[in-house]
Scaffold this active site. Structure first.
Site, PDB file in Angstrom:
ATOM      1  N   ASN A   3       0.844  -1.193   0.000  1.00  0.00           N
ATOM      2  CA  ASN A   3       0.000   0.000   0.000  1.00  0.00           C
ATOM      3  C   ASN A   3       0.876   1.239   0.000  1.00  0.00           C
ATOM      4  O   ASN A   3       1.972   1.235   0.552  1.00  0.00           O
ATOM      5  CB  ASN A   3      -0.895  -0.006   1.255  1.00  0.00           C
TER       6      ASN A   3
ATOM      7  N   HIS B  58       0.841   5.050   1.432  1.00  0.00           N
ATOM      8  CA  HIS B  58       0.145   5.810   2.479  1.00  0.00           C
ATOM      9  C   HIS B  58       0.739   7.215   2.563  1.00  0.00           C
ATOM     10  O   HIS B  58       1.963   7.359   2.553  1.00  0.00           O
ATOM     11  CB  HIS B  58       0.275   5.096   3.829  1.00  0.00           C
TER      12      HIS B  58
ATOM     13  N   SER C 226       4.757   6.744   2.454  1.00  0.00           N
ATOM     14  CA  SER C 226       5.375   5.451   2.759  1.00  0.00           C
ATOM     15  C   SER C 226       4.717   4.365   1.925  1.00  0.00           C
ATOM     16  O   SER C 226       3.503   4.376   1.720  1.00  0.00           O
ATOM     17  CB  SER C 226       5.162   5.087   4.233  1.00  0.00           C
TER      18      SER C 226
ATOM     19  N   GLU D 281      -3.062  -5.062  10.878  1.00  0.00           N
ATOM     20  CA  GLU D 281      -3.036  -3.786  11.591  1.00  0.00           C
ATOM     21  C   GLU D 281      -3.075  -2.639  10.583  1.00  0.00           C
ATOM     22  O   GLU D 281      -2.269  -2.594   9.645  1.00  0.00           O
ATOM     23  CB  GLU D 281      -1.759  -3.679  12.435  1.00  0.00           C
ATOM     24  N   LEU D 282      -3.989  -1.705  10.757  1.00  0.00           N
ATOM     25  CA  LEU D 282      -4.132  -0.570   9.847  1.00  0.00           C
ATOM     26  C   LEU D 282      -2.801   0.157   9.691  1.00  0.00           C
ATOM     27  O   LEU D 282      -2.232   0.635  10.676  1.00  0.00           O
ATOM     28  CB  LEU D 282      -5.200   0.400  10.364  1.00  0.00           C
ATOM     29  N   ASP D 283      -2.309   0.236   8.445  1.00  0.00           N
ATOM     30  CA  ASP D 283      -1.061   0.941   8.121  1.00  0.00           C
ATOM     31  C   ASP D 283       0.087   0.513   9.030  1.00  0.00           C
ATOM     32  O   ASP D 283       0.943   1.319   9.391  1.00  0.00           O
ATOM     33  CB  ASP D 283      -1.277   2.465   8.185  1.00  0.00           C
TER      34      ASP D 283
END
Length: 190
Positions: free
Chosen positions: A109, A111, A138, A145-147
């Site tokens: 992802n 972010h 990032s 776990e979120l981010d």
């Protein structure tokens, strides 16, 4: 595509990071190819762009389906396209623990903060409110776990006097477009 890692990109909107990934994938030495662009919003602008580039697309609104059925359909589309790595690019739905587990260590992802700072939403406003000298972006591995997964790459972007969330977001987005293709290329050749 035979000798390249097949990537599925999930988007929810305009898909500017997806476009950056697609454009980078066209280089002869890029180790990945975009096998599918999928979205939870059938009218997403990024899907129209992907179709205009003759990329395979998949769109399904989750309305009325429930998360398990919706994610099963996305998973099936990714697997049918032969996807090996999933890249989230402005995909605004939280993935279930089950989906993350099914793609363990194969989802990345982008972010808009310097993780572990400012997980979740409103990252630019939070960085400005905190008086930070820099914001940034990032690329990380997605976990339950979120981010919270391992950070693979980051780019700092100075916070300038007079910045607001929108002006900072614009500069961070430009940094994302440079960081994500490079980091994804490194990730798929790990």
């Amino acid at each position: 595509m035979a000798d390249k890692t097949r990537v599925g990109v999930l988007i929810s909107g305009r898909g500017s990071n997806m476009i950056a990934l697609v454009e980078a994938s066209r280089a002869a030495d890029c180790p990945y190819a975009i096998a599918l662009v999928a979205s939870d919003k059938p009218d997403a602008a990024g899907l129209a762009w992907a179709r205009s580039q003759d990329l395979a697309t998949f769109a399904l609104s989750p309305r009325g389906l429930g998360k398990p059925a919706y994610e099963a359909a996305i998973d099936a589309a990714l697997r049918e396209a032969g996807v090996e790595v999933v890249a989230l690019a402005g995909y605004m739905r939280l993935l279930s623990d089950g989906f993350v587990a099914a793609w363990r260590d194969e989802i990345v992802n982008i972010h808009p903060s310097l993780l572990p700072k400012y997980k979740g939403l409103d990252t630019h406003a939070r960085a400005i409110a905190a008086g930070d000298a820099v914001g940034g972006c990032s690329v990380h591995v997605v976990t339950e776990e979120l981010d919270g997964g391992v950070v693979l790459g980051q780019t700092e972007v100075p916070i300038l006097a007079g910045d607001n969330a929108d002006t900072l977001a614009e500069r961070v987005l430009a940094a994302e477009h440079a960081l994500y293709p490079k980091t994804l290329a490194e990730f798929v050749t790990r």
